[in-house]
Design a protein around this motif. Structure first.
Motif, PDB file in Angstrom:
ATOM      1  N   LEU A 292      17.143  -3.301   7.792  1.00 57.00           N
ATOM      2  CA  LEU A 292      16.130  -3.617   7.309  1.00 57.00           C
ATOM      3  C   LEU A 292      15.588  -5.005   8.245  1.00 57.00           C
ATOM      4  O   LEU A 292      14.351  -4.555   8.016  1.00 57.00           O
ATOM      5  N   ARG A 293      15.721  -6.245   8.853  1.00 58.80           N
ATOM      6  CA  ARG A 293      15.323  -6.239   8.990  1.00 58.80           C
ATOM      7  C   ARG A 293      13.833  -6.479  10.498  1.00 58.80           C
ATOM      8  O   ARG A 293      13.291  -6.075  10.995  1.00 58.80           O
ATOM      9  N   ALA A 294      15.205  -5.072  11.147  1.00 59.20           N
ATOM     10  CA  ALA A 294      13.982  -4.677  12.033  1.00 59.20           C
ATOM     11  C   ALA A 294      13.181  -3.855  12.356  1.00 59.20           C
ATOM     12  O   ALA A 294      12.420  -3.380  12.714  1.00 59.20           O
ATOM     13  N   LEU A 295      13.465  -3.164  11.040  1.00 58.22           N
ATOM     14  CA  LEU A 295      12.452  -1.984  10.695  1.00 58.22           C
ATOM     15  C   LEU A 295      11.187  -2.708   9.973  1.00 58.22           C
ATOM     16  O   LEU A 295       9.949  -1.979  10.158  1.00 58.22           O
ATOM     17  N   THR A 296      11.472  -3.892   9.238  1.00 57.96           N
ATOM     18  CA  THR A 296      10.663  -4.840   8.957  1.00 57.96           C
ATOM     19  C   THR A 296      10.029  -5.065   9.432  1.00 57.96           C
ATOM     20  O   THR A 296       8.491  -5.673   9.234  1.00 57.96           O
ATOM     21  N   LEU A 297      10.535  -5.609  11.195  1.00 58.89           N
ATOM     22  CA  LEU A 297       9.377  -6.207  11.447  1.00 58.89           C
ATOM     23  C   LEU A 297       8.201  -5.136  12.763  1.00 58.89           C
ATOM     24  O   LEU A 297       7.147  -5.866  12.964  1.00 58.89           O
ATOM     25  N   ARG A 298       8.844  -4.237  12.254  1.00 59.62           N
ATOM     26  CA  ARG A 298       8.433  -2.645  13.179  1.00 59.62           C
ATOM     27  C   ARG A 298       6.772  -2.669  12.132  1.00 59.62           C
ATOM     28  O   ARG A 298       5.511  -2.546  12.816  1.00 59.62           O
TER      29      ARG A 298
END
Length: 64
Positions: free
Chosen positions: A36-42
């Motif tokens: 979730l954090r990685a995709l939110t950053l993206r």
């Protein structure tokens, strides 16, 4: 030239975030918030790139 370098760097960061999300999805088996954090950053980086391109076009900072 500096603006184009910044856009390219942010696009590389978006791609890196996408692959890190895929890695965390595979490794954590979907249990965890690292995906979730990685995709939110993206998504945040993508919106930032889009806004920067719109502002640069509006104020003449982007030329071909």
């Amino acid at each position: 030239m500096l603006f184009k370098f910044a856009v390219m760097l942010m696009l590389l960061l978006v791609i890196g975030s996408l692959f890190s999300g895929l890695f965390f999805l595979y490794r954590d088996k979907g249990n965890g918030d690292r995906v979730l954090r990685a995709l939110t950053l993206r998504i945040s980086l993508s919106v930032l790139i889009f806004a920067a391109l719109l502002l640069a076009y509006r104020f003449g900072g982007y030329s071909q």
